[in-house]
Write a protein that holds these residues in place. Structure first.
Motif, PDB file in Angstrom:
ATOM      1  N   LEU A   7      31.466 -32.690 -31.965  1.00  0.00           N
ATOM      2  CA  LEU A   7      30.710 -31.700 -31.210  1.00  0.00           C
ATOM      3  C   LEU A   7      30.565 -32.127 -29.746  1.00  0.00           C
ATOM      4  O   LEU A   7      30.711 -31.299 -28.842  1.00  0.00           O
ATOM      5  N   ALA A   8      30.324 -33.407 -29.532  1.00  0.00           N
ATOM      6  CA  ALA A   8      30.230 -33.915 -28.158  1.00  0.00           C
ATOM      7  C   ALA A   8      31.557 -33.721 -27.426  1.00  0.00           C
ATOM      8  O   ALA A   8      31.577 -33.365 -26.237  1.00  0.00           O
ATOM      9  N   MET A   9      32.649 -33.939 -28.149  1.00  0.00           N
ATOM     10  CA  MET A   9      33.969 -33.748 -27.542  1.00  0.00           C
ATOM     11  C   MET A   9      34.187 -32.270 -27.201  1.00  0.00           C
ATOM     12  O   MET A   9      34.693 -31.942 -26.121  1.00  0.00           O
ATOM     13  N   LEU A  10      33.784 -31.383 -28.107  1.00  0.00           N
ATOM     14  CA  LEU A  10      33.909 -29.940 -27.849  1.00  0.00           C
ATOM     15  C   LEU A  10      33.056 -29.524 -26.656  1.00  0.00           C
ATOM     16  O   LEU A  10      33.477 -28.712 -25.828  1.00  0.00           O
ATOM     17  N   ILE A  11      31.857 -30.080 -26.564  1.00  0.00           N
ATOM     18  CA  ILE A  11      30.978 -29.767 -25.433  1.00  0.00           C
ATOM     19  C   ILE A  11      31.611 -30.236 -24.130  1.00  0.00           C
ATOM     20  O   ILE A  11      31.607 -29.512 -23.134  1.00  0.00           O
ATOM     21  N   GLU A  12      32.169 -31.422 -24.144  1.00  0.00           N
ATOM     22  CA  GLU A  12      32.805 -31.942 -22.926  1.00  0.00           C
ATOM     23  C   GLU A  12      33.997 -31.071 -22.516  1.00  0.00           C
ATOM     24  O   GLU A  12      34.157 -30.744 -21.336  1.00  0.00           O
ATOM     25  N   LEU A  13      34.816 -30.690 -23.479  1.00  0.00           N
ATOM     26  CA  LEU A  13      35.959 -29.821 -23.180  1.00  0.00           C
ATOM     27  C   LEU A  13      35.482 -28.457 -22.657  1.00  0.00           C
ATOM     28  O   LEU A  13      36.033 -27.927 -21.682  1.00  0.00           O
ATOM     29  N   ALA A  14      34.463 -27.910 -23.291  1.00  0.00           N
ATOM     30  CA  ALA A  14      33.923 -26.620 -22.850  1.00  0.00           C
ATOM     31  C   ALA A  14      33.321 -26.739 -21.454  1.00  0.00           C
ATOM     32  O   ALA A  14      33.465 -25.824 -20.630  1.00  0.00           O
ATOM     33  N   GLN A  15      32.660 -27.864 -21.177  1.00  0.00           N
ATOM     34  CA  GLN A  15      32.093 -28.076 -19.836  1.00  0.00           C
ATOM     35  C   GLN A  15      33.202 -28.155 -18.796  1.00  0.00           C
ATOM     36  O   GLN A  15      33.096 -27.571 -17.716  1.00  0.00           O
ATOM     37  N   ASN A  16      34.285 -28.857 -19.124  1.00  0.00           N
ATOM     38  CA  ASN A  16      35.417 -28.959 -18.206  1.00  0.00           C
ATOM     39  C   ASN A  16      36.031 -27.589 -17.934  1.00  0.00           C
ATOM     40  O   ASN A  16      36.355 -27.258 -16.787  1.00  0.00           O
ATOM     41  N   LYS A  17      36.194 -26.795 -18.996  1.00  0.00           N
ATOM     42  CA  LYS A  17      36.758 -25.454 -18.818  1.00  0.00           C
ATOM     43  C   LYS A  17      35.823 -24.572 -17.996  1.00  0.00           C
ATOM     44  O   LYS A  17      36.273 -23.795 -17.157  1.00  0.00           O
ATOM     45  N   THR A  18      34.527 -24.697 -18.219  1.00  0.00           N
ATOM     46  CA  THR A  18      33.554 -23.915 -17.452  1.00  0.00           C
ATOM     47  C   THR A  18      33.575 -24.337 -15.986  1.00  0.00           C
ATOM     48  O   THR A  18      33.525 -23.485 -15.091  1.00  0.00           O
ATOM     49  N   ASP A  19      33.658 -25.630 -15.738  1.00  0.00           N
ATOM     50  CA  ASP A  19      33.735 -26.120 -14.356  1.00  0.00           C
ATOM     51  C   ASP A  19      34.996 -25.592 -13.662  1.00  0.00           C
ATOM     52  O   ASP A  19      34.943 -25.162 -12.506  1.00  0.00           O
ATOM     53  N   GLU A  20      36.108 -25.623 -14.375  1.00  0.00           N
ATOM     54  CA  GLU A  20      37.370 -25.125 -13.810  1.00  0.00           C
ATOM     55  C   GLU A  20      37.270 -23.619 -13.555  1.00  0.00           C
ATOM     56  O   GLU A  20      37.730 -23.124 -12.514  1.00  0.00           O
ATOM     57  N   ALA A  21      36.688 -22.896 -14.482  1.00  0.00           N
ATOM     58  CA  ALA A  21      36.505 -21.446 -14.297  1.00  0.00           C
ATOM     59  C   ALA A  21      35.597 -21.173 -13.099  1.00  0.00           C
ATOM     60  O   ALA A  21      35.814 -20.213 -12.357  1.00  0.00           O
ATOM     61  N   SER A  22      34.607 -22.025 -12.885  1.00  0.00           N
ATOM     62  CA  SER A  22      33.713 -21.876 -11.719  1.00  0.00           C
ATOM     63  C   SER A  22      34.485 -22.092 -10.419  1.00  0.00           C
ATOM     64  O   SER A  22      34.292 -21.349  -9.452  1.00  0.00           O
ATOM     65  N   ARG A  23      35.336 -23.098 -10.405  1.00  0.00           N
ATOM     66  CA  ARG A  23      36.152 -23.354  -9.199  1.00  0.00           C
ATOM     67  C   ARG A  23      37.089 -22.172  -8.924  1.00  0.00           C
ATOM     68  O   ARG A  23      37.212 -21.715  -7.781  1.00  0.00           O
ATOM     69  N   ARG A  24      37.744 -21.683  -9.989  1.00  0.00           N
ATOM     70  CA  ARG A  24      38.643 -20.530  -9.821  1.00  0.00           C
ATOM     71  C   ARG A  24      37.865 -19.312  -9.338  1.00  0.00           C
ATOM     72  O   ARG A  24      38.340 -18.571  -8.478  1.00  0.00           O
ATOM     73  N   LEU A  25      36.680 -19.115  -9.891  1.00  0.00           N
ATOM     74  CA  LEU A  25      35.854 -17.974  -9.487  1.00  0.00           C
ATOM     75  C   LEU A  25      35.506 -18.068  -8.004  1.00  0.00           C
ATOM     76  O   LEU A  25      35.558 -17.059  -7.288  1.00  0.00           O
ATOM     77  N   GLY A  26      35.184 -19.249  -7.543  1.00  0.00           N
ATOM     78  CA  GLY A  26      34.908 -19.440  -6.116  1.00  0.00           C
ATOM     79  C   GLY A  26      36.113 -19.100  -5.253  1.00  0.00           C
ATOM     80  O   GLY A  26      35.987 -18.429  -4.211  1.00  0.00           O
ATOM     81  N   GLN A  27      37.284 -19.540  -5.682  1.00  0.00           N
ATOM     82  CA  GLN A  27      38.510 -19.225  -4.943  1.00  0.00           C
ATOM     83  C   GLN A  27      38.771 -17.727  -4.938  1.00  0.00           C
ATOM     84  O   GLN A  27      39.136 -17.157  -3.901  1.00  0.00           O
ATOM     85  N   LEU A  28      38.578 -17.094  -6.082  1.00  0.00           N
ATOM     86  CA  LEU A  28      38.798 -15.651  -6.180  1.00  0.00           C
ATOM     87  C   LEU A  28      37.803 -14.883  -5.320  1.00  0.00           C
ATOM     88  O   LEU A  28      38.161 -13.876  -4.700  1.00  0.00           O
ATOM     89  N   GLN A  29      36.561 -15.350  -5.275  1.00  0.00           N
ATOM     90  CA  GLN A  29      35.558 -14.691  -4.430  1.00  0.00           C
ATOM     91  C   GLN A  29      35.934 -14.808  -2.950  1.00  0.00           C
ATOM     92  O   GLN A  29      35.811 -13.844  -2.199  1.00  0.00           O
ATOM     93  N   ARG A  30      36.385 -15.994  -2.551  1.00  0.00           N
ATOM     94  CA  ARG A  30      36.801 -16.173  -1.148  1.00  0.00           C
ATOM     95  C   ARG A  30      37.997 -15.280  -0.819  1.00  0.00           C
ATOM     96  O   ARG A  30      38.054 -14.669   0.250  1.00  0.00           O
ATOM     97  N   ALA A  31      38.953 -15.181  -1.735  1.00  0.00           N
ATOM     98  CA  ALA A  31      40.126 -14.332  -1.519  1.00  0.00           C
ATOM     99  C   ALA A  31      39.719 -12.859  -1.439  1.00  0.00           C
ATOM    100  O   ALA A  31      40.224 -12.119  -0.582  1.00  0.00           O
ATOM    101  N   GLN A  32      38.797 -12.446  -2.295  1.00  0.00           N
ATOM    102  CA  GLN A  32      38.341 -11.053  -2.290  1.00  0.00           C
ATOM    103  C   GLN A  32      37.610 -10.738  -0.990  1.00  0.00           C
ATOM    104  O   GLN A  32      37.837  -9.696  -0.381  1.00  0.00           O
ATOM    105  N   VAL A  33      36.748 -11.635  -0.548  1.00  0.00           N
ATOM    106  CA  VAL A  33      36.024 -11.424   0.708  1.00  0.00           C
ATOM    107  C   VAL A  33      37.010 -11.373   1.872  1.00  0.00           C
ATOM    108  O   VAL A  33      36.908 -10.513   2.758  1.00  0.00           O
ATOM    109  N   GLY A  34      37.988 -12.269   1.878  1.00  0.00           N
ATOM    110  CA  GLY A  34      38.994 -12.284   2.943  1.00  0.00           C
ATOM    111  C   GLY A  34      39.797 -10.991   2.980  1.00  0.00           C
ATOM    112  O   GLY A  34      40.047 -10.438   4.062  1.00  0.00           O
ATOM    113  N   ALA A  35      40.196 -10.500   1.822  1.00  0.00           N
ATOM    114  CA  ALA A  35      40.967  -9.252   1.758  1.00  0.00           C
ATOM    115  C   ALA A  35      40.122  -8.077   2.239  1.00  0.00           C
ATOM    116  O   ALA A  35      40.610  -7.210   2.978  1.00  0.00           O
TER     117      ALA A  35
END
Length: 151
Positions: A7-35
């Motif tokens: 379960l700890a391993m699953l939580i860590e993997l899920a946290q990593n995926k959530t962090d990556e999704a947050s970074r991508r979301l930030g990039q997408l927001q910047r691209a949308q604002v720029g466009a």
């Protein structure tokens, strides 16, 4: 305890995926604002150019200047339409990125809930063991007192 490690391993993997999704979301927001900003700039520029020509037309404009204006406005309108398409695509990507982030966040929250339940069960189990030990100790003490009183 063996269930908490996976379960700890699953939580860590899920946290990593959530962090990556947050970074991508930030990039997408910047691209949308720029466009969107670029689209607004093109629309503003077109309006300024039309206003400029309008004021010049009061003094008279040559036919070649009028043709150049029409050609330039046509080119500018094409650029605006292309930028509208880019902005629309950026909006769509942002919506998908937001959905992906929310999904990852829900998954992480679910794992956290499972981990909390496992911790609570572990605490309850330890409390029961401790209570059982206390009860057994109290029972032995009682029996010893009863034997001592009987003697």
């Amino acid at each position: 305890m063996s269930n908490t490690l996976p379960l700890a391993m699953l939580i860590e993997l899920a946290q990593n995926k959530t962090d990556e999704a947050s970074r991508r979301l930030g990039q997408l927001q910047r691209a949308q604002v720029g466009a969107a900003e670029k689209l607004e700039m093109l629309i503003r520029y077109r309006q300024e150019y039309c206003d400029q020509l309008q004021s010049q037309m009061q003094d008279g404009v040559s036919s070649s200047r009028w043709r150049n204006f029409q050609h330039f406005i046509g080119t500018l309108d094409g650029a605006i339409e292309q930028q509208r398409a880019v902005a629309g695509q950026a909006d769509s990507r942002l919506a998908r990125g937001r959905s992906d982030w929310q999904q990852n966040k829900r998954r992480l929250s679910s794992f956290d809930t499972l981990a909390e339940r496992a911790r609570q069960q572990q605490v309850q189990l330890l409390n029961k063991r401790e209570q059982r030990g206390n009860d057994e100790h109290a029972a032995r003490q009682f029996q010893l007192r009863m034997r001592a009183a009987a003697e």
